[in-house]
Motif scaffolding. Structure first.
Motif, PDB file in Angstrom:
ATOM      1  N   SER A  42      -1.087 -12.446  -0.851  1.00 32.76           N
ATOM      2  CA  SER A  42      -2.045 -12.082   0.199  1.00 32.76           C
ATOM      3  C   SER A  42      -2.689 -13.324   0.803  1.00 32.76           C
ATOM      4  O   SER A  42      -3.011 -13.355   1.993  1.00 32.76           O
ATOM      5  CB  SER A  42      -3.132 -11.159  -0.349  1.00 32.76           C
ATOM      6  N   GLN A  87      -3.210  -6.031   3.321  1.00 33.46           N
ATOM      7  CA  GLN A  87      -3.198  -5.210   2.105  1.00 33.46           C
ATOM      8  C   GLN A  87      -4.434  -4.310   2.060  1.00 33.46           C
ATOM      9  O   GLN A  87      -4.342  -3.147   1.693  1.00 33.46           O
ATOM     10  CB  GLN A  87      -3.165  -6.121   0.872  1.00 33.46           C
ATOM     11  N   ASP A 170       1.834  -6.911   4.233  1.00 32.53           N
ATOM     12  CA  ASP A 170       1.338  -7.205   2.894  1.00 32.53           C
ATOM     13  C   ASP A 170       1.107  -5.910   2.109  1.00 32.53           C
ATOM     14  O   ASP A 170       0.120  -5.213   2.340  1.00 32.53           O
ATOM     15  CB  ASP A 170       0.040  -8.024   2.989  1.00 32.53           C
ATOM     16  N   GLU A 171       1.998  -5.617   1.215  1.00 30.80           N
ATOM     17  CA  GLU A 171       1.914  -4.425   0.359  1.00 30.80           C
ATOM     18  C   GLU A 171       1.641  -3.167   1.169  1.00 30.80           C
ATOM     19  O   GLU A 171       0.790  -2.349   0.807  1.00 30.80           O
ATOM     20  CB  GLU A 171       0.857  -4.609  -0.735  1.00 30.80           C
TER      21      GLU A 171
HETATM   22 MG   LIG Z   1      -2.097  -9.118  -2.554  1.00 31.90          MG
END
Ligand SMILES: [Mg+2]
Ligand SMILES: Nc1ncnc2c1ncn2[C@@H]1O[C@H](COP(=O)(O)OP(=O)(O)O)[C@@H](O)[C@H]1O
Lengths: 252, 424
Positions: A42, A87, A170-171
Motif C-alpha cells: 500500500s 485499499q 490495491d487489494e
Molecule cells: Mg495494504
C-alpha cells in the motif's frame, strides 16, 4: 511505453518502508504484486499517488517516460493518467458520487469547457449498470456508510469513468464475496487494452484466477524479490512465503 | 436624512392607531434600554462595535421596484409569493393558496384579522439578549409578512417571501409571522436580499406558531450584502405532536446576530433547528439559541454548521432547558466548526440546564480542519486542491440539507449553496 519504477525508496517518518524497488509494467500488460501484510504494497500505491505522509528518498517512477515526481500535486499525477484504487477508500460526507466523479472529469477538460451533463449521466449509469451498482448510489455521499464491497466497486466505477493509462488496484478484492469479485474482475478485464497497463496488488491468489496477470511479482520488505508467471501465484498460495524468504537468503 | 430614532414625517403609517400607540411605547423602551455590554451573559464574546447604529438612516421607498420583483426568483413552483422592499409591499401572488389561507402584510392583518394579530404578534418575551433591538423592531416595523394556515389545511407547494433592502445605509425591519392551525402543513422559504452591495441595517423578527399536529418547514435564506449589519430574532412555539423544521442559512452580512428560541409547549412536539454558516473575510455570525422543553416527551434537535475562512468569527451559545414537568425529553444540540484558516475565530458555548432526570440530552461542539485524507483522496482523482476544498465544504453543509424532505426544495437549496460556495 511503460509504468516504470526504478530503485524507489520511501519513508514514513524516519522509518524506511520501500527499499530500492524495481518494477516495470509495459503498456497493455497486467502485472500483479503479492506479498505479506506489512511488506509495503500500500505504501507503494500511495507513494505513486502522491500521499503527503510519505517521503520519497530515492529513485523514480515514470509514466511513459513522464517523471511522476516532477509533478508535486496528486491531482497532476491523476490527470497525467495514473489511477490508484485504494485499499481503504475515504468517506467524503455530503459529496455525492455523481458530483465527485463529475468534478474529476471536469478537471480534465480545458479551461472554459463544460462537461455535458446529459451525456455524463448516460455514461455514468451505463458503467454503474455493468458494475451492478444501484443507480440510487449517484446521490449517496462518496463511500459514506458503504460496505467494504460497495467501496471497492465504487473505486472501480471511478476508474472506469476516469479512463486512466495506468491503474494500480490495491487489494480491490478484499471484502468482496465471490459474485462481487466476478463483477469487479469483469469490469477490470473489460478495460484491459493495448493502451493501458494494470498493477494489481493482492493478498490472495484467488483474484488472479479472474484477472489473469502477465507477470507476478513478489514483494518482501519493500523490494520486489522475485517475478514469474501466473504459476508463481499458485505456488505462493499453496506454500506461503517462507520458501521465498529462504531463497533470497540463500542467494544473498 | 432621518436617523433611526426619528419617525419619518413624510410617510403616514398604515398601521391602525392602537398599534401606532404601541410603537411609540416601543420606541421609548428602545431608548430606555441600555446598549448591551460584554459582561451581559448573552453578549459574551460579542463584537459590541457592531451595535453602533449611528450611520444608518431610514429607508426610502425602493427605486428599482421592477428589477427587484424580477430578481425575486426561487423555486420553479410555488403556491404563493410575497415580495417586500424597504418596509413596503412590492408584489403579491397568491393564486394557488387553498381556501382560508391568509397571506398578506402584517399591517393589513392588524386591521383585518386583529384578534389573530394580537394573539400572535411578538407574543414571546425576548430572552436571548436583544430586548432593546426587539423594541426597535416593533417601533419601526412596517409592511411585514403574515401567513395563517387554518386547521386541517395543507399547502402543497412552498410559499416564498422576499424581503429586500435597497440604498446606502438603509434600515429595514422585516417581519415574518406564521401561524399554523391544527394539523395544517406548510413550507415557507424566506429570502433576505440586498439590491446592491452597500452597507445596510436589518432588524428582523420571525415568529412561528404551530398548533397541535401542525407541520411547518421554514427556511431562511439570509443573503444580505457583505456590508450589512443584521439582527434576526426568531421564536418557534410548538404544540402537541406538531413538528417545526427551521433551517437558517446565513450566506451574507458583515455582522449577523441571530437569536433562536424554540419552546416545546405540547406533549410529543418536535423542533428541528438547523443552521448553515459559510463565513469568510472579517464577517461575523453571532448565534444564541434556547431549546425550552416545557412539555413532556418532546424532542428538539439542533445542528449548527459553521465553516470559517480568513479572519471570520462565529459565536454559538446554546442552552437546552428542561423544565421540571418535561419528563421524557429528547434534546440534542451540536455545533460543528470546520476551520479553514488559522486566523478564524470560532467560539462555542453549548449548555444544559436539566430540571427533570428522565431525559435524554446531549450537547457538544467540535472544531476541526478539512481532513488531509479526504483532500488527498479527491486530489488523487485529479481534482485540484482548491476545488477539492470547496467541494468538501459544500459536502459538509450538504449533509445537513438531507434533513429537508421535500426533494425540489432540497435540490434548490443545494443549488443556492453551491452557487454561494462557487462550485462550478
Ligand atoms: Mg495494504
Ligand atoms: N502511518 C504509518 N506510520 C508508521 N508506519 C506505517 C504507517 N503506515 C504504514 N506503516 C508501516 O509500513 C509498513 C508497510 O505498510 P503497508 O504499505 O500498508 O503494507 P501492506 O500494504 O503490504 O500490508 C508496515 O510495517 C506498516 O506498519
Amino acid at each position: 511505453m511503460s509504468l516504470k519504477i526504478e530503485n524507489l525508496s520511501a519513508n514514513i517518518g524516519d522509518r524506511q518502508i520501500l527499499k530500492g524497488l524495481n518494477l516495470e509494467v509495459p503498456k497493455g500488460q497486467v502485472h500483479a504484486i503479492m506479498g505479506k501484510n506489512g511488506s509495503g504494497k500500500s505504501t507503494l500505491a500511495k507513494v505513486m499517488a502522491g500521499h503527503p505522509d510519505y517521503e520519497v528518498t530515492g529513485g523514480s517512477v515514470t509514466l511513459d517516460g513522464l517523471n511522476l515526481f516532477e509533478m508535486q500535486e496528486p491531482d497532476q499525477r491523476a490527470r497525467a493518467g495514473l489511477f490508484v484504487a485504494f485499499q481503504y477508500p475515504m468517506e467524503i460526507p455530503g459529496v455525492t458520487i455523481a458530483n465527485f466523479i463529475r468534478a474529476a472529469l471536469q478537471a480534465r477538460l480545458p479551461e472554459g469547457e463544460e462537461l455535458d451533463a446529459v451525456e455524463y449521466y448516460e455514461h455514468l449509469y451505463k458503467k454503474m449498470d455493468s458494475l451492478k451498482i444501484d443507480r440510487k448510489f449517484t446521490s449517496r455521499a462518496v463511500n459514506e456508510g458503504f460496505s467494504g464491497g460497495e467501496k471497492k466497486r465504487c473505486e472501480v466505477l471511478q476508474m472506469a469513468m476516469l479512463n486512466p493509462v495506468y491503474a494500480v488496484l490495491d487489494e480491490t478484492d478484499s471484502g468482496l464475496d465471490i459474485d462481487a469479485l466476478r463483477i469487479v474482475s469483469d469490469g477490470v478485464n473489460a478495460m484491459r487494452s493495448p493502451e493501458r497497463g494494470f498493477l494489481v496488488i493482492t493478498h490472495y491468489q484467488r483474484l488472479l484466477d479472474y484477472i489473469v496477470p502477465d507477470v507476478v511479482h513478489v514483494m518482501v520488505d519493500g523490494r520486489i524479490v522475485m517475478s514469474g508467471d501466473k504459476n508463481l501465484a499458485h505456488k505462493l498460495e499453496a506454500q506461503g512465503y517462507d520458501w521465498v524468504e529462504k531463497e533470497i537468503l540463500a542467494t544473498a | 436624512m432621518t436617523t433611526l430614532m426619528e419617525k419619518p414625517a413624510a410617510a403616514p403609517s398604515a398601521w391602525p392607531a392602537w398599534f401606532q400607540a404601541e410603537q411609540s411605547a416601543a420606541l421609548a423602551e428602545y431608548e430606555k434600554l441600555p446598549v448591551p455590554v460584554r459582561k451581559d451573559e448573552s453578549w459574551r464574546f460579542a463584537n459590541l462595535k457592531a451595535l453602533d447604529l449611528s450611520a444608518f438612516v431610514d429607508a426610502n421607498p425602493v427605486a428599482s421596484e421592477g428589477r427587484l420583483i424580477n430578481a425575486s426568483t426561487g423555486l420553479k413552483e410555488t403556491a404563493a409569493k410575497l415580495i417586500l422592499g424597504n418596509n413596503a409591499l412590492l408584489h403579491r401572488e397568491a393564486g394557488l393558496l387553498p381556501k382560508g389561507v391568509i397571506l398578506e402584510t402584517l399591517e393589513s392583518a392588524a386591521a383585518n384579522h386583529t384578534e389573530l394579530f394580537k394573539k400572535y404578534f411578538m407574543a414571546q418575551p425576548v430572552e436571548l439578549g436583544s430586548r432593546k433591538y426587539a423594541a426597535l423592531h416593533k417601533a419601526r416595523v412596517a409592511a411585514g409578512a403574515f401567513l395563517y394556515v387554518p386547521a386541517n389545511t395543507s399547502v402543497e407547494l412552498p410559499i416564498e417571501l422576499f424581503q429586500w433592502v435597497e440604498g446606502a445605509n438603509a434600515s429595514v425591519f422585516p417581519h415574518t409571522l406564521i401561524v399554523c392551525g391544527e394539523n395544517s402543513r406548510v413550507t415557507v422559504v424566506d429570502y433576505f436580499k440586498s439590491a446592491d452591495q452597500l452597507p445596510a441595517f436589518a432588524c428582523g423578527v420571525n415568529d412561528l406558531h404551530l398548533a397541535r399536529g401542525a407541520k411547518l418547514t421554514y427556511i431562511s435564506v439570509q443573503d444580505w450584502s457583505r456590508e450589512t449589519t443584521a439582527f434576526h430574532l426568531n421564536s418557534t412555539i410548538v404544540d402537541r405532536e406538531a413538528t417545526a423544521t427551521a433551517l437558517i442559512a446565513n450566506f451574507g452580512g458583515a455582522f449577523i446576530r441571530g437569536e433562536s428560541l424554540s419552546r416545546l409547549v405540547g406533549e410529543g412536539s418536535r423542533s428541528e433547528m438547523y443552521s448553515i454558516n459559510p463565513v469568510e473575510g472579517t464577517r461575523e455570525i453571532d448565534q444564541r439559541t434556547l431549546q425550552d422543553h416545557v412539555a413532556p416527551n418532546a424532542t428538539s434537535d439542533l445542528l449548527y454548521l459553521n465553516a470559517l475562512d480568513d479572519k471570520s468569527r462565529t459565536i454559538f451559545a446554546g442552552l437546552i432547558k428542561v423544565q421540571p414537568g418535561a419528563k421524557g425529553t429528547d434534546a440534542y444540540q451540536k455545533v460543528k466548526n470546520l476551520i479553514l484558516s488559522d486566523d478564524a475565530d470560532p467560539n462555542s458555548m453549548p449548555g444544559l440546564e436539566i430540571l427533570n432526570d428522565e431525559v435524554r440530552c446531549s450537547h457538544g461542539a467540535t472544531n476541526g480542519p478539512i481532513s488531509a485524507d479526504e483532500l488527498f483522496y479527491m486530489e488523487a482523482r485529479g481534482i485540484p486542491a482548491d476545488k477539492a476544498r470547496r467541494l468538501i465544504v459544500n459536502g459538509f453543509f450538504n449533509s445537513l440539507l438531507t434533513h429537508i424532505e421535500n426533494d425540489p426544495l432540497r435540490l434548490h437549496l443545494e443549488g443556492l449553496l453551491a452557487a454561494r460556495l462557487a462550485i462550478g
